[in-house]
Design a protein around this motif. Structure first.
Motif, PDB file in Angstrom:
ATOM      1  N   GLU A   1       0.606  -1.410  -0.286  1.00 18.63           N
ATOM      2  CA  GLU A   1      -0.204  -0.150   0.104  1.00 18.63           C
ATOM      3  C   GLU A   1       0.778   1.159   0.157  1.00 18.63           C
ATOM      4  OE1 GLU A   1      -2.616   3.487   1.761  1.00 18.63           O
ATOM      5  OE2 GLU A   1      -0.474   2.450   2.456  1.00 18.63           O
ATOM      6  N   PRO A   2       1.643   0.945   1.234  1.00 19.68           N
ATOM      7  CA  PRO A   2       2.229   2.309   0.651  1.00 19.68           C
ATOM      8  C   PRO A   2       3.821   2.498  -0.065  1.00 19.68           C
ATOM      9  CG  PRO A   2       3.152   0.647   2.047  1.00 19.68           C
ATOM     10  CD  PRO A   2       2.193   1.036   2.324  1.00 19.68           C
ATOM     11  N   LEU A   3       3.882   1.624  -1.298  1.00 17.69           N
ATOM     12  CA  LEU A   3       4.729   1.471  -1.991  1.00 17.69           C
ATOM     13  C   LEU A   3       4.103   2.022  -2.877  1.00 17.69           C
ATOM     14  CD1 LEU A   3       6.946  -1.584  -1.308  1.00 17.69           C
ATOM     15  CD2 LEU A   3       8.087   0.820  -1.398  1.00 17.69           C
ATOM     16  N   GLY A   4       2.754   2.020  -3.324  1.00 17.44           N
ATOM     17  CA  GLY A   4       1.906   1.492  -4.379  1.00 17.44           C
ATOM     18  C   GLY A   4       1.478   3.395  -4.166  1.00 17.44           C
ATOM     19  N   CYS A   5       1.333   3.789  -2.711  1.00 19.80           N
ATOM     20  CA  CYS A   5       1.487   4.976  -2.222  1.00 19.80           C
ATOM     21  C   CYS A   5       1.943   6.146  -3.322  1.00 19.80           C
ATOM     22  CB  CYS A   5       0.619   5.336  -1.568  1.00 19.80           C
ATOM     23  SG  CYS A   5       0.022   7.310  -0.881  1.00 19.80           S
ATOM     24  N   ALA A   6       3.188   5.899  -3.333  1.00 20.09           N
ATOM     25  CA  ALA A   6       4.343   6.698  -3.466  1.00 20.09           C
ATOM     26  C   ALA A   6       4.569   6.760  -5.382  1.00 20.09           C
ATOM     27  CB  ALA A   6       5.605   5.936  -2.693  1.00 20.09           C
ATOM     28  N   MET A   7       4.044   5.738  -5.711  1.00 19.61           N
ATOM     29  CA  MET A   7       3.913   5.116  -7.457  1.00 19.61           C
ATOM     30  C   MET A   7       2.996   6.678  -7.981  1.00 19.61           C
ATOM     31  SD  MET A   7       6.283   3.598  -7.679  1.00 19.61           S
ATOM     32  CE  MET A   7       6.750   3.645  -9.604  1.00 19.61           C
ATOM     33  N   ASN A   8       1.723   6.649  -7.418  1.00 22.89           N
ATOM     34  CA  ASN A   8       0.362   7.100  -7.621  1.00 22.89           C
ATOM     35  C   ASN A   8       0.411   8.855  -7.526  1.00 22.89           C
ATOM     36  OD1 ASN A   8      -0.929   4.939  -8.409  1.00 22.89           O
ATOM     37  ND2 ASN A   8      -2.086   4.234  -6.275  1.00 22.89           N
ATOM     38  N   ILE A   9       1.498   9.481  -5.973  1.00 24.82           N
ATOM     39  CA  ILE A   9       1.784  10.413  -6.368  1.00 24.82           C
ATOM     40  C   ILE A   9       2.498  10.682  -6.676  1.00 24.82           C
ATOM     41  CG2 ILE A   9       2.586  12.211  -4.791  1.00 24.82           C
ATOM     42  CD1 ILE A   9       1.454   9.976  -1.800  1.00 24.82           C
ATOM     43  N   PHE A  10       3.511  10.493  -7.610  1.00 27.85           N
ATOM     44  CA  PHE A  10       4.519  10.238  -7.908  1.00 27.85           C
ATOM     45  C   PHE A  10       3.785  11.163  -9.829  1.00 27.85           C
ATOM     46  CE2 PHE A  10       7.670   9.084 -12.081  1.00 27.85           C
ATOM     47  CZ  PHE A  10       8.442  10.318 -11.241  1.00 27.85           C
ATOM     48  N   LYS A  11       2.988   9.547  -9.900  1.00 29.79           N
ATOM     49  CA  LYS A  11       1.963  10.328 -11.531  1.00 29.79           C
ATOM     50  C   LYS A  11       1.526  11.638 -11.207  1.00 29.79           C
ATOM     51  CE  LYS A  11       0.533   5.480 -12.793  1.00 29.79           C
ATOM     52  NZ  LYS A  11      -0.135   4.804 -13.244  1.00 29.79           N
ATOM     53  N   ARG A  12       1.349  11.630 -10.416  1.00 32.84           N
ATOM     54  CA  ARG A  12      -0.194  13.137  -9.751  1.00 32.84           C
ATOM     55  C   ARG A  12       0.630  13.776 -10.497  1.00 32.84           C
ATOM     56  NH1 ARG A  12      -5.218  11.920  -8.241  1.00 32.84           N
ATOM     57  NH2 ARG A  12      -5.141  14.084  -7.694  1.00 32.84           N
ATOM     58  N   SER A  13       1.996  13.517  -9.765  1.00 31.62           N
ATOM     59  CA  SER A  13       3.057  15.101  -9.316  1.00 31.62           C
ATOM     60  C   SER A  13       3.526  15.416 -10.986  1.00 31.62           C
ATOM     61  CB  SER A  13       3.997  14.821  -8.858  1.00 31.62           C
ATOM     62  OG  SER A  13       3.426  14.139  -7.235  1.00 31.62           O
ATOM     63  N   ASP A  14       3.675  14.833 -12.146  1.00 30.12           N
ATOM     64  CA  ASP A  14       3.847  15.005 -13.392  1.00 30.12           C
ATOM     65  C   ASP A  14       5.610  16.190 -13.018  1.00 30.12           C
ATOM     66  OD1 ASP A  14       3.919  15.949 -15.754  1.00 30.12           O
ATOM     67  OD2 ASP A  14       2.879  18.108 -15.917  1.00 30.12           O
ATOM     68  N   ILE A  15       6.139  15.007 -12.637  1.00 34.47           N
ATOM     69  CA  ILE A  15       7.808  15.300 -13.072  1.00 34.47           C
ATOM     70  C   ILE A  15       8.730  14.916 -13.781  1.00 34.47           C
ATOM     71  CG2 ILE A  15       9.748  14.732 -11.331  1.00 34.47           C
ATOM     72  CD1 ILE A  15       8.025  14.733  -8.694  1.00 34.47           C
ATOM     73  N   SER A  16       9.176  15.816 -14.136  1.00 35.74           N
ATOM     74  CA  SER A  16      10.418  15.759 -15.291  1.00 35.74           C
ATOM     75  C   SER A  16      11.505  15.838 -15.662  1.00 35.74           C
ATOM     76  CB  SER A  16       9.922  16.078 -16.841  1.00 35.74           C
ATOM     77  OG  SER A  16       9.103  17.393 -16.881  1.00 35.74           O
ATOM     78  N   ALA A  17      12.223  15.274 -16.641  1.00 33.34           N
ATOM     79  CA  ALA A  17      13.344  15.724 -16.274  1.00 33.34           C
ATOM     80  C   ALA A  17      13.616  17.464 -16.698  1.00 33.34           C
ATOM     81  CB  ALA A  17      14.029  15.124 -17.396  1.00 33.34           C
ATOM     82  N   GLY A  18      14.505  17.651 -16.005  1.00 27.66           N
ATOM     83  CA  GLY A  18      14.978  19.246 -16.044  1.00 27.66           C
ATOM     84  C   GLY A  18      13.987  20.316 -14.854  1.00 27.66           C
TER      85      GLY A  18
END
Length: 336
Positions: free
Chosen positions: A136-153
């Motif tokens: 659950e917390p590992l999946g939570c981190a992945m979902n938050i990262f996806k929602r954050s729209d973080i990219s190179a630069g």
């Protein structure tokens, strides 16, 4: 060595088990380990023989006590970060079988066994054999990262380096972002460095932090700021660290009351404010599946973040450490 069971051995080893040990929050700051009835999987369910369950900070209010909670709490609750081996399946379950090692989205996992709907269970590959996997917390981190729209630069500030914050540091660095980690404990800043943070800043003085981040970004501030603390002050600080038209991602679990925020600042800078919490179980399950791949591929390495383990008998001590967060503490697991 004896290869087959004698008649007497069979009688002993096949005797039906109808009870299990489970933690029961009997009163605030008082957890009892009780012998309770072993649950039977119903239609569409599987039963897990649990290997372990993570301790989550979201459970602290229940352990500490709040006026809106009723005690005793259901056996095994609020354990929701369990993993283990399927030992029984209910009617109609075709995608799981006894012996499958899995992570599950279930809610009574401070116990030797728990039930989960078959569509809320993720099989773990052989490459992760023997490794803890609080899905659950590992999946939570992945979902938050996806929602954050973080990219190179991009420049990304992450406020609060616990288990979630440390995983997000790893994910942001892997995406090619510059990461500024901000946290209260010197130890947590060291963890952030080990996870790849480019800069670390002590979370102490509001205006000093703003000036430091301004200096580190040449006055531009950050395209993405992720707040992981669940507290009001860091949430307002997060807004100050966002650049114009940046994205403020609320990853912290704000569960203990109302929040006052500087909406004038959020308006003026035209911030996108993303509440990165999910409630759809299938999105959680997809996050757990993504976490399995990320761990397999080395995109995240949670192993070094599992700093404390406790037995079921020591769960009160585990909650105490979770609340106090002494140096060296990141993530605690209850191991059965």
């Amino acid at each position: 060595m004896q290869d087959t069971l004698t008649t007497e051995d069979r009688a002993v080893n096949t005797a039906p088990q109808n009870t299990m040990r489970a933690a029961v929050v009997a009163a605030p700051k008082s957890i009892e380990v009780q012998e309770v009835t072993l649950p039977e999987p119903q239609k569409g369910q599987v039963r897990l023989r649990l290997e372990g369950c993570g301790l989550c900070a979201s459970s602290i209010p229940l352990w500490e006590g709040r006026e809106w909670f009723n005690y005793p709490v259901a056996a095994g609750n609020p354990g929701h970060e369990g993993w283990g081996v399927v030992d029984a399946v209910g009617e109609g379950v075709e995608n799981m079988k006894p012996g499958d090692r899995v992570a599950a989205l279930s809610y009574n996992s401070f116990a030797e066994y728990d039930l989960a709907d078959a569509d809320k269970v993720v099989k773990l590959p052989d490459t992760l054999a023997g490794k803890p996997f609080p899905g659950e917390p590992l999946g939570c981190a992945m979902n938050i990262f996806k929602r954050s729209d973080i990219s190179a630069g991009q420049t990304v500030a992450i406020l609060g380096i616990g288990f979630l914050g440390a995983l997000l540091v790893q994910l942001a660095k892997n995406a090619g972002a510059k990461v500024i980690a901000i946290s209260q404990r010197d130890f947590s800043l060291d963890v952030a460095k080990e996870c790849g943070a480019d800069e670390v800043v002590k979370m102490d003085d509001h205006y000093k932090i703003i000036e430091k981040v301004k200096e580190l970004t040449n006055g531009k501030f950050c395209e993405r700021v992720v707040e992981c603390t669940g507290k009001e002050w860091p949430l307002n600080l997060a807004g100050e660290l966002c650049t114009e038209r940046g994205k403020l991602i609320i990853a912290g679990f704000h569960q203990d009351g109302m929040r006052q925020v500087n909406i004038q600042l959020w308006n003026w800078r035209g911030l996108d404010v993303i509440n990165a919490h999910e409630r759809d179980p299938q999105i959680y399950i997809q996050g757990i599946k993504d976490a399995v791949k990320a761990v397999e591929q080395g995109t995240i390495n949670p192993d070094k973040l599992y700093t404390h383990t406790y037995t079921l008998n020591d769960i009160n001590k585990g909650f105490g450490q979770l609340t106090q967060r002494p140096d060296g503490f990141v993530k605690a697991l209850i191991i059965y």
